[in-house]
Scaffold this motif. Structure first.
Motif, PDB file in Angstrom:
ATOM      1  N   GLU A 109       0.839  -1.322   0.127  1.00 38.77           N
ATOM      2  CA  GLU A 109      -0.080  -0.141  -0.015  1.00 38.77           C
ATOM      3  C   GLU A 109       0.772   1.120   0.069  1.00 38.77           C
ATOM      4  O   GLU A 109       0.704   2.135  -0.652  1.00 38.77           O
ATOM      5  CB  GLU A 109      -0.974   0.106   1.241  1.00 38.77           C
ATOM      6  CG  GLU A 109      -2.028  -1.149   1.039  1.00 38.77           C
ATOM      7  CD  GLU A 109      -2.966  -1.011   2.408  1.00 38.77           C
ATOM      8  OE1 GLU A 109      -2.989   0.186   2.993  1.00 38.77           O
ATOM      9  OE2 GLU A 109      -4.083  -1.752   2.479  1.00 38.77           O
ATOM     10  N   GLY A 110       2.216   1.128   0.520  1.00 40.81           N
ATOM     11  CA  GLY A 110       2.901   2.357   0.744  1.00 40.81           C
ATOM     12  C   GLY A 110       3.699   2.642  -0.710  1.00 40.81           C
ATOM     13  O   GLY A 110       4.671   3.688  -0.611  1.00 40.81           O
ATOM     14  N   GLU A 112       5.882   0.281  -1.612  1.00 41.21           N
ATOM     15  CA  GLU A 112       7.231  -0.482  -1.524  1.00 41.21           C
ATOM     16  C   GLU A 112       6.853  -1.894  -2.348  1.00 41.21           C
ATOM     17  O   GLU A 112       5.752  -2.380  -2.315  1.00 41.21           O
ATOM     18  CB  GLU A 112       7.497  -0.899  -0.112  1.00 41.21           C
ATOM     19  CG  GLU A 112       7.618   0.398   0.667  1.00 41.21           C
ATOM     20  CD  GLU A 112       6.535   0.880   1.479  1.00 41.21           C
ATOM     21  OE1 GLU A 112       5.334   0.190   0.960  1.00 41.21           O
ATOM     22  OE2 GLU A 112       6.686   1.774   2.301  1.00 41.21           O
TER      23      GLU A 112
END
Length: 208
Positions: A109-110, A112
């Motif tokens: 989600e970030g 990464e």
């Protein structure tokens, strides 16, 4: 909502209904989660679609697309190297690739990279490539057996070679060729294979 695109692909010898089914299923599953701004639906071998994949990536990068969705890895490519390069490019531009049949996301989600998922997809891509080799091997075996049993390949006896009849049969392709549409556009507009489009285009040039 974040932008997404859908890839729906079938080989030229697959049922045309399948590509429609893929698109409908993906839109149903993701249409309420993402803003689907484009569908890349086409008929072409998964071993010969590098040019289309390059076009997909160019569109995604140029339009700030965050997600590329496909039913399975083989819809992107059946070549391990091509799938790996496609995934590498998506990672570079932080585009999340979603493989629906496994419900896998290549990015967290970030943003990464999801290393575990990407390893799983590499394995899945290997199986997709192996599956294609197995299919080809079975087809070759069946063809050889047919020939040994006295069967003949190629044009059936009595099949027409009448160019005019063929052009009438593919009048939709003729129309778009005369409009000077590209082969890829004609494939998309008519749902017919690259080989058929090229054949009709060559016949038209000979007639001219």
């Amino acid at each position: 909502m974040e932008k997404a695109i859908i890839i729906s692909r079938c080989s030229t010898n697959d049922s045309k209904q399948d590509v429609t089914r893929q698109s409908e299923e993906l839109i149903s599953n993701y249409g309420n989660t993402y803003q689907i701004i484009k569908e890349f639906s086409y008929y072409q071998s998964g071993t010969k679609n590098d040019e289309v994949n390059a076009e997909i990536l160019e569109f995604a990068i140029g339009n700030d697309v965050k997600h590329i969705i496909a039913l399975e890895t083989s819809r992107i490519s059946r070549k391990i190297s091509s799938f790996a390069l496609f995934l590498e490019k998506c990672n570079e531009y932080r585009i999340n690739v979603i493989i629906d049949n496994f419900k896998l996301h290549t990015l967290l989600e970030g943003g990464e990279i999801n290393g575990m998922v990407q390893t799983m997809l590499s394995i899945a891509s290997t199986f997709a490539s192996a599956e294609l080799r197995l299919i080809k091997s079975r087809l070759d075996s069946g063809r050889d057996k047919y020939i040994r049993s006295g069967g003949k390949l190629g044009r059936k006896v009595g099949s027409t070679k009448d160019v005019k009849k063929l052009l009438v049969q593919h009048s939709d392709i003729v129309k778009f060729v005369k409009q000077k549409q590209s082969v890829r556009n004609i494939m998309t507009l008519t749902g017919k294979s690259s080989g058929t489009v090229q054949k009709v285009k060559k016949l038209l040039n000979n007639v001219a």
